[in-house]
Design a protein around this motif. Sequence first.
Motif, PDB file in Angstrom:
ATOM      1  N   ASP A   1       3.522   6.405  12.994  1.00  0.00           N
ATOM      2  CA  ASP A   1       2.152   5.918  12.756  1.00  0.00           C
ATOM      3  C   ASP A   1       1.310   7.040  12.177  1.00  0.00           C
ATOM      4  O   ASP A   1       1.400   8.179  12.635  1.00  0.00           O
ATOM      5  N   ILE A   2       0.498   6.695  11.198  1.00  0.00           N
ATOM      6  CA  ILE A   2      -0.438   7.669  10.632  1.00  0.00           C
ATOM      7  C   ILE A   2      -1.829   7.168  10.980  1.00  0.00           C
ATOM      8  O   ILE A   2      -2.167   6.013  10.686  1.00  0.00           O
ATOM      9  N   LYS A   3      -2.639   8.041  11.593  1.00  0.00           N
ATOM     10  CA  LYS A   3      -4.015   7.650  11.906  1.00  0.00           C
ATOM     11  C   LYS A   3      -4.950   8.683  11.329  1.00  0.00           C
ATOM     12  O   LYS A   3      -4.600   9.870  11.232  1.00  0.00           O
ATOM     13  N   PHE A   4      -6.155   8.255  10.981  1.00  0.00           N
ATOM     14  CA  PHE A   4      -7.162   9.206  10.500  1.00  0.00           C
ATOM     15  C   PHE A   4      -8.274   9.269  11.531  1.00  0.00           C
ATOM     16  O   PHE A   4      -8.950   8.290  11.788  1.00  0.00           O
TER      17      PHE A   4
ATOM     18  N   HIS B   1      -3.496  12.302  11.389  1.00  0.00           N
ATOM     19  CA  HIS B   1      -2.681  12.554  12.584  1.00  0.00           C
ATOM     20  C   HIS B   1      -1.343  11.852  12.423  1.00  0.00           C
ATOM     21  O   HIS B   1      -1.283  10.724  11.943  1.00  0.00           O
ATOM     22  N   VAL B   2      -0.272  12.551  12.815  1.00  0.00           N
ATOM     23  CA  VAL B   2       1.068  11.968  12.735  1.00  0.00           C
ATOM     24  C   VAL B   2       1.523  11.657  14.154  1.00  0.00           C
ATOM     25  O   VAL B   2       1.634  12.558  14.990  1.00  0.00           O
ATOM     26  N   ILE B   3       1.760  10.362  14.379  1.00  0.00           N
ATOM     27  CA  ILE B   3       2.110   9.923  15.728  1.00  0.00           C
ATOM     28  C   ILE B   3       3.511   9.312  15.688  1.00  0.00           C
ATOM     29  O   ILE B   3       3.757   8.352  14.956  1.00  0.00           O
TER      30      ILE B   3
ATOM     31  N   LEU C   1       8.664   3.617   3.459  1.00  0.00           N
ATOM     32  CA  LEU C   1       7.914   2.406   3.826  1.00  0.00           C
ATOM     33  C   LEU C   1       6.452   2.738   4.153  1.00  0.00           C
ATOM     34  O   LEU C   1       5.532   2.030   3.746  1.00  0.00           O
ATOM     35  N   ILE C   2       6.254   3.849   4.868  1.00  0.00           N
ATOM     36  CA  ILE C   2       4.895   4.272   5.240  1.00  0.00           C
ATOM     37  C   ILE C   2       4.092   4.612   3.986  1.00  0.00           C
ATOM     38  O   ILE C   2       2.928   4.231   3.829  1.00  0.00           O
ATOM     39  N   GLN C   3       4.741   5.357   3.086  1.00  0.00           N
ATOM     40  CA  GLN C   3       4.059   5.790   1.858  1.00  0.00           C
ATOM     41  C   GLN C   3       3.679   4.602   0.988  1.00  0.00           C
ATOM     42  O   GLN C   3       2.573   4.531   0.450  1.00  0.00           O
ATOM     43  N   LYS C   4       4.620   3.651   0.850  1.00  0.00           N
ATOM     44  CA  LYS C   4       4.370   2.460   0.015  1.00  0.00           C
ATOM     45  C   LYS C   4       3.207   1.658   0.588  1.00  0.00           C
ATOM     46  O   LYS C   4       2.317   1.216  -0.144  1.00  0.00           O
TER      47      LYS C   4
END
Length: 225
Positions: free
Chosen positions: A66-69, A75-77, A111-114
């Motif tokens: 998960d990426i959160k701002f 933040h990398v979770i 997948l996250i980047q796309k």
Amino acid sequence: MINVTIDGVSGSGKTSIAKGIAKVLKYHYLDTGAIYRGIACYYNFLKFPEPDKKVVDKFVKNLQIDIKFIKNTQHVIINGIDFSESLRLEENSMLAAILSPFHKIRTKVLLIQKAFSLKYNCVIEGRNIGTEVLPEAQVKFFIVADEKVRAKRRLKQLKHKNDNIDFLDVLEDIKSRDYMDENRNEAALKPANDSIIIDTTALTTKKAVKLCVDIIKKKLQINDL
Ligand code: DC
């Protein structure tokens, strides 16, 4: 969505440039190296054995990224644990370099980047963004700089933490990272055919950002910001 990709060699200033462009254009910014670093943190956290294909395949099976701002900071979770504070520890940098070529890991990160590129106007920074992750991006930059200049920049950053660092050691480290990035089997570092090469050897970050923003505005025919 508008996607700007920034790839390049380590120590070329690509992170500062990518952040600078995102700030001027008011686009989102994604640091993809941080995702590989977060995965390495989790791998170390689980004390997984020496990575090989079989071990990594098992590790990836239950991997949730998960990426959160939070307050504008990425933040990398991984599997519920926020590793943002440990991303730059030496042991995690080394392991990120070892794990990042594994195909199953790259597929997860892809997948996250796309998804990010489809959701936001963004600047995405990494190694293979223009070539493999977003070959359809509207503007692509590939950032380079003379290796001695990159070593000097890195030395300056490291001297803040440790005074006993030798220039030649840092230069060797830069050369070996270049070699690893450029010669790996998966996602080797190279410019896309339609990348614009920016050489920062004699450029300040401010000048490099301006140069890139001017190119983006021209390419996308943006007149006012
Ligand atoms: O840019 P960085 O040093 O934070 O990247 C950490 C590691 O992840 C580095 O070994 C290169 C790798 N990486 C990658 O393989 N692909 C990307 N798109 C970004 C980083």
